[in-house]
Design a protein around this motif. Structure first.
Motif, PDB file in Angstrom:
ATOM      1  N   ALA A   1      -0.050 -16.467  -8.672  1.00 46.45           N
ATOM      2  CA  ALA A   1      -1.074 -17.560  -9.211  1.00 46.45           C
ATOM      3  C   ALA A   1      -2.310 -17.697 -10.081  1.00 46.45           C
ATOM      4  O   ALA A   1      -2.675 -19.478 -10.103  1.00 46.45           O
ATOM      5  CB  ALA A   1      -2.441 -17.239  -8.150  1.00 46.45           C
ATOM      6  N   SER A   2      -2.509 -17.025 -11.150  1.00 43.89           N
ATOM      7  CA  SER A   2      -2.658 -17.233 -12.089  1.00 43.89           C
ATOM      8  C   SER A   2      -2.604 -17.474 -13.698  1.00 43.89           C
ATOM      9  O   SER A   2      -2.790 -17.526 -14.407  1.00 43.89           O
ATOM     10  CB  SER A   2      -4.044 -15.804 -12.509  1.00 43.89           C
ATOM     11  OG  SER A   2      -3.446 -14.839 -12.269  1.00 43.89           O
TER      12      SER A   2
ATOM     13  N   GLN B   1      -5.952  -6.366   4.195  1.00 48.21           N
ATOM     14  CA  GLN B   1      -4.832  -6.008   3.223  1.00 48.21           C
ATOM     15  C   GLN B   1      -5.033  -6.647   1.663  1.00 48.21           C
ATOM     16  O   GLN B   1      -4.828  -7.446   1.655  1.00 48.21           O
ATOM     17  CB  GLN B   1      -3.565  -6.259   3.697  1.00 48.21           C
ATOM     18  CG  GLN B   1      -3.357  -5.592   4.862  1.00 48.21           C
ATOM     19  CD  GLN B   1      -3.184  -4.087   5.167  1.00 48.21           C
ATOM     20  OE1 GLN B   1      -3.138  -3.262   4.202  1.00 48.21           O
ATOM     21  NE2 GLN B   1      -3.931  -3.528   6.352  1.00 48.21           N
ATOM     22  N   VAL B   2      -5.889  -5.661   1.390  1.00 43.86           N
ATOM     23  CA  VAL B   2      -5.979  -6.213  -0.421  1.00 43.86           C
ATOM     24  C   VAL B   2      -4.750  -5.096  -1.076  1.00 43.86           C
ATOM     25  O   VAL B   2      -3.982  -4.763  -1.005  1.00 43.86           O
ATOM     26  CB  VAL B   2      -7.181  -5.720  -0.905  1.00 43.86           C
ATOM     27  CG1 VAL B   2      -7.526  -5.535  -2.342  1.00 43.86           C
ATOM     28  CG2 VAL B   2      -8.573  -5.789  -0.215  1.00 43.86           C
TER      29      VAL B   2
ATOM     30  N   ASN C   1      -0.406 -10.344  -7.393  1.00 44.45           N
ATOM     31  CA  ASN C   1      -1.708 -10.903  -7.840  1.00 44.45           C
ATOM     32  C   ASN C   1      -1.549 -11.673  -8.802  1.00 44.45           C
ATOM     33  O   ASN C   1      -2.839 -13.415  -8.855  1.00 44.45           O
ATOM     34  CB  ASN C   1      -3.192 -10.327  -7.873  1.00 44.45           C
ATOM     35  CG  ASN C   1      -2.707 -10.039  -6.801  1.00 44.45           C
ATOM     36  OD1 ASN C   1      -2.546  -9.700  -5.414  1.00 44.45           O
ATOM     37  ND2 ASN C   1      -4.157  -8.662  -7.290  1.00 44.45           N
TER      38      ASN C   1
ATOM     39  N   SER D   1      -0.941 -14.050  -2.897  1.00 41.54           N
ATOM     40  CA  SER D   1      -1.146 -13.701  -4.920  1.00 41.54           C
ATOM     41  C   SER D   1      -2.722 -14.636  -5.102  1.00 41.54           C
ATOM     42  O   SER D   1      -3.555 -14.349  -5.625  1.00 41.54           O
ATOM     43  CB  SER D   1      -0.017 -14.753  -5.305  1.00 41.54           C
ATOM     44  OG  SER D   1      -0.511 -15.416  -7.234  1.00 41.54           O
ATOM     45  N   GLN D   2      -2.907 -16.160  -4.268  1.00 35.79           N
ATOM     46  CA  GLN D   2      -3.874 -16.481  -4.469  1.00 35.79           C
ATOM     47  C   GLN D   2      -4.946 -16.012  -3.890  1.00 35.79           C
ATOM     48  O   GLN D   2      -6.218 -16.356  -4.420  1.00 35.79           O
ATOM     49  CB  GLN D   2      -3.730 -18.230  -3.814  1.00 35.79           C
ATOM     50  CG  GLN D   2      -3.056 -18.828  -4.646  1.00 35.79           C
ATOM     51  CD  GLN D   2      -3.333 -20.282  -3.964  1.00 35.79           C
ATOM     52  OE1 GLN D   2      -3.068 -20.693  -2.285  1.00 35.79           O
ATOM     53  NE2 GLN D   2      -2.703 -20.778  -4.346  1.00 35.79           N
ATOM     54  N   ALA D   3      -4.879 -15.070  -2.578  1.00 37.80           N
ATOM     55  CA  ALA D   3      -6.159 -15.206  -2.012  1.00 37.80           C
ATOM     56  C   ALA D   3      -6.606 -13.383  -2.611  1.00 37.80           C
ATOM     57  O   ALA D   3      -7.207 -12.433  -2.361  1.00 37.80           O
ATOM     58  CB  ALA D   3      -5.993 -15.136  -0.646  1.00 37.80           C
ATOM     59  N   THR D   4      -5.540 -12.860  -3.104  1.00 41.96           N
ATOM     60  CA  THR D   4      -4.997 -11.568  -3.428  1.00 41.96           C
ATOM     61  C   THR D   4      -5.561 -10.697  -2.497  1.00 41.96           C
ATOM     62  O   THR D   4      -5.627  -8.688  -2.280  1.00 41.96           O
ATOM     63  CB  THR D   4      -6.425 -10.487  -4.520  1.00 41.96           C
ATOM     64  OG1 THR D   4      -7.640 -10.494  -3.978  1.00 41.96           O
ATOM     65  CG2 THR D   4      -6.249 -11.726  -5.661  1.00 41.96           C
ATOM     66  N   SER D   5      -4.447 -10.936  -1.520  1.00 43.38           N
ATOM     67  CA  SER D   5      -4.932 -10.194  -0.147  1.00 43.38           C
ATOM     68  C   SER D   5      -4.076 -10.693   0.807  1.00 43.38           C
ATOM     69  O   SER D   5      -3.730 -12.093   0.887  1.00 43.38           O
ATOM     70  CB  SER D   5      -6.047  -9.846  -0.010  1.00 43.38           C
ATOM     71  OG  SER D   5      -6.874 -11.211   0.900  1.00 43.38           O
TER      72      SER D   5
ATOM     73  N   LEU E   1       0.584 -16.985  -1.197  1.00 40.83           N
ATOM     74  CA  LEU E   1      -0.683 -17.069  -0.795  1.00 40.83           C
ATOM     75  C   LEU E   1      -1.019 -15.893  -0.608  1.00 40.83           C
ATOM     76  O   LEU E   1      -2.845 -15.768  -1.249  1.00 40.83           O
ATOM     77  CB  LEU E   1      -0.827 -17.647   1.029  1.00 40.83           C
ATOM     78  CG  LEU E   1      -1.811 -18.122   1.580  1.00 40.83           C
ATOM     79  CD1 LEU E   1      -3.156 -18.967   0.523  1.00 40.83           C
ATOM     80  CD2 LEU E   1      -1.883 -18.371   3.204  1.00 40.83           C
TER      81      LEU E   1
ATOM     82  N   THR F   1       1.204  -0.723   0.171  1.00 37.55           N
ATOM     83  CA  THR F   1       0.203  -0.069   0.189  1.00 37.55           C
ATOM     84  C   THR F   1       0.154   1.598  -0.219  1.00 37.55           C
ATOM     85  O   THR F   1       0.158   2.562  -0.325  1.00 37.55           O
ATOM     86  CB  THR F   1      -1.044   0.025   1.002  1.00 37.55           C
ATOM     87  OG1 THR F   1      -0.475   0.340   2.590  1.00 37.55           O
ATOM     88  CG2 THR F   1      -1.754  -1.421   1.017  1.00 37.55           C
TER      89      THR F   1
END
Lengths: 350, 373
Positions: free
Chosen positions: B202-203, B191-192, B199, B277-281, B275, B133
């Motif tokens: 993970a994709s 925390q996004v 991010n 990256s997977q949860a984007t937060s 993790l 952030t």
């Protein structure tokens, strides 16, 4: 970081370790904003009940948890108390479990506040405290987690968990019927499955769906966190090659659910969230994800609880009602936020 | 290297170069081993014949799980696209815990335990996303996660080695403290991550296989080489098998223990990025109970909880078995409660099998020795 929030941080550091563990018990959701918006409290207007009256000391206790919904509860209560010139606000942290909260509350009781507002770890576990305080002549306002014994509280104000499920199902049914889907595949991602509030939400959802002849095809519980939401959603998407709609109970774990949906590249379905976080409302408004609606469970109830506690302390009723005293119980309605009204609700997001 | 605390028993003044230990030292070091050193065994076998048999058993369990999957959901398993996709999903689900488990395996083989891994993942993730952030970028986030993981691991190791705390207590304390600090840093908020590079990890697929799976593979291979082909690995087994013998053999047991916990911490840092990256937060409550998953996977994989024995490949198979069970329960719409009961049963069964095997193997060796002597 502003100076103020740094000071807050320092104070919170003291409670940091105590905060651990309680997270698993909590419902709700979070976003990056820690401070309440003005709309989550009610400014003291001139005239009527808002006129400064008898001084009231309000004792407050809510679990200190690493979960944003509880953080919003505490912040809202503080801010609302600050809005009244005739309210003195005494807060005690509730610690990690029911025993710790009971200990904290007994010190509060000995200070003899006029009214106590508390969000218990579990209403059943702290019922005895409610009875004790009421017996000592201090009215108790229960916030969100009901006491089973009606003598243990003067007033309780809570969210409507069953109603959340009803609202989510109602929206989903309307959308599917508008599309003419007769045999839809509906997925559900609840929060911590062992919690009563989760069970109530799921029951409201299932009952309402059943009334229209629909049912849940698969439900994978998560833990109210984004990473658990991501994993639960990954499992759900793998189990159902085609989906029409998903209800995810909590917008916080919804961040992870949406991430999983994006990572899978699936978009044949729409999703409904829960609680009404600012991020979820922004996503709904932007309309570029599968998230099309969310059903509210707002931490603004903490602000209302403080207002009610003040009125109880002053012996006043709610000025819009005929009754001379504050009602015994208030259950908030779970409202449905869509693209159309997200703009109105954004200020209530937390 | 001198002992920082100057404890009563003096250790060897210098720790000799890792690559070429003198003959006498190598001899004593080998003597400190519970098992004979490996020689020319294939990758998946790990470091002993017993480990190889166990790994075969784990693969058999996996095959059974897949057969159950096919039998219960023939409709899904009839679609070859779905089957490939599901295979990758299982590996992706295993990837984060898998990385944590590699570090955990080293710690347990070295005679310790690390209960703080889940908390370290959370703290690293939260710290990295809080930095995000403040726009330090993806490189800053990855660096932060690794440094925080390393730092917490070092603290664990120093407390245990030089503070003489029992590993269980030291890492339990860290579990509580690190989650508390994570809650503090994140201000109890999720925390996004707005960083598209993080991010995107993970994709991202490379040659049709998710990047997360490559990361897992890299960590597993590095762990295998470290355990089976380096002095560090041999010393880990020696320290876990018999610390006193290891010390007499000239191994700086304290320093080695610190390095093991630091290694576990770094693995947690890597897992935190995966993790997040997977949860984007990231959130203070993330990676909940990963310590139990990692310990369970290592135990199922044949790592002896009292130290001195274990294989990286076994641990990996343990993690994959767990994620396959999760997948199996998800595709059949069964509850997670039932799933946890099955997981518990598998852990107990694995340890029972381990004890029986271990007893029979040692019994056999004893008898063998007696007859040949």
């Amino acid at each position: 970081m502003t100076q103020q929030s740094r000071d807050m941080s320092r104070r919170r550091l003291l409670f940091g370790t105590a905060a651990l563990g309680a997270g698993a018990l909590l419902a709700g959701c979070t976003s990056n904003e820690a401070e309440p918006t003005a709309a989550q409290t009610k400014a003291a207007e001139t005239g009527g009940n808002a006129e400064p009256g008898k001084r009231v000391t309000i004792g407050f206790s809510a679990p200190a948890a690493d979960h944003g919904w509880i953080a919003a509860i505490t912040n809202n209560a503080k801010a609302q108390a600050g809005a009244y010139s005739d309210v003195e606000f005494k807060t005690v942290e509730a610690g990690a479990d029911a025993a710790a909260q009971r200990a904290a509350l007994s010190t509060l009781l000995s200070q003899k506040p006029d009214v106590i507002v508390l969000l218990p770890h579990d209403g059943k576990e702290l019922n005895a405290f409610g009875l004790e305080a009421m017996k000592a002549g201090i009215p108790v306002v229960n916030l969100d987690r009901a006491f089973p014994d009606a003598r243990a509280y003067r007033t309780q104000i809570k969210g409507d968990n069953y109603g959340m499920g009803v609202a989510a199902a109602t929206y989903i049914i309307a959308q599917l019927q508008a599309k003419g889907v007769s045999n839809p595949i509906i997925g559900e991602i609840p929060g911590i499955d062992s919690l009563e509030l989760t069970q109530e939400r799921s029951k409201g959802f299932a009952d309402t769906l059943a009334a229209s002849g629909f049912k849940v095809a698969n439900r994978r519980p998560a833990e109210f966190t984004a990473d658990s939401g991501q994993q639960a959603a990954t499992g759900l998407l793998q189990a159902l090659p085609k989906i029409d709609a998903i209800w995810n109970h909590d917008d916080d774990q919804g961040i992870g659910v949406l991430a999983a949906v994006n990572q899978s590249g699936r978009k044949e379905f729409f999703m409904v969230g829960g609680a009404g976080s600012k991020k979820a409302m922004e996503d709904i408004q932007a309309d570029n994800t599968v998230l099309k609606a969310t059903v509210t469970y707002s931490p603004s109830m903490a602000s209302s609880a403080i207002s009610l506690a003040r009125l109880i302390g002053q012996g006043k009723g709610m000025s819009d009602l005929v009754e001379l005293q504050v009602p015994k119980e208030i259950v908030l309605a779970s409202e449905t936020i869509t693209k159309e009204n997200a703009g109105d609700y954004l200020k209530l997001g937390f | 290297m001198s002992d920082a605390t100057g404890t009563t028993t003096p250790e060897r003044p210098t720790d000799l170069p890792a690559q070429s230990p003198p003959v006498s030292k190598a001899g004593t070091e080998a003597a400190a081993h519970r098992e004979t050193p490996r020689s020319g065994l294939s990758f998946w076998k790990g470091d002993s014949g017993e480990g190889a048999r166990r790994n075969l058993g784990l693969i058999a369990v996996l095959v059974v799980l897949v057969i159950i999957g096919i039998a219960t959901r023939p409709d899904l398993y009839g679609d070859s696209n779905w089957v490939w996709n599901n295979f990758l999903t299982i590996l992706k689900l295993a990837s984060v815990v898998g990385v944590v488990t590699v570090g955990m395996t080293f710690v347990i083989i070295g005679g310790g335990i690390d209960l703080s891994v889940g908390a370290i993942v959370a703290l690293s993730g939260v710290w990295a996303t809080t930095l995000a952030t403040q726009s330090f970028g993806a490189g800053g986030m990855i660096f932060t996660a690794l440094v925080v993981g390393l730092g917490v691991g070092l603290v664990n190791g120093l407390l245990i080695s030089y503070g003489k705390l029992v590993p269980f207590i030291a890492t339990l304390a860290m579990l509580v403290a690190a989650r508390g600090l994570a809650a503090e840093i994140s201000q109890k908020q999720t925390q996004v991550s707005n960083n598209s590079t993080i991010n995107g990890i993970a994709s991202t697929n490379v040659l049709g296989i998710p990047l997360l799976v490559y990361i897992l593979a890299a960590v597993v291979i590095a762990g295998w080489v470290l355990l089976n082909r380096t002095t560090f690995g041999r010393r880990t087994v020696a320290v876990g098998g018999n610390p006193e013998a290891a010390r007499l053999a000239g191994i700086n047991v304290k320093r080695h223990t610190v390095m093991l916990y630091a290694l576990s911490g770094v693995c947690c840092g890597i897992a935190a990025i995966m993790l997040t990256s997977q949860a984007t937060s990231a959130q203070a409550a993330m990676a909940n109970l990963y310590e139990l998953d990692a310990i369970a996977a290592a135990i199922i994989g044949g790592t002896l909880l009292s130290g001195g024995r274990g294989t990286i490949v076994g641990s990996l198979l343990g993690v994959i078995i767990f994620s396959t069970i999760t997948n199996l329960f998800a595709i059949n719409g069964l509850t997670t409660e039932a799933q946890n009961m099955v997981k518990g049963g598998i852990i107990v069964a694995a340890v029972l099998v381990q004890q029986v095997q271990f007893r029979s193997v040692t019994g056999f060796l004893k008898r063998n020795k007696a007859t040949t002597a």
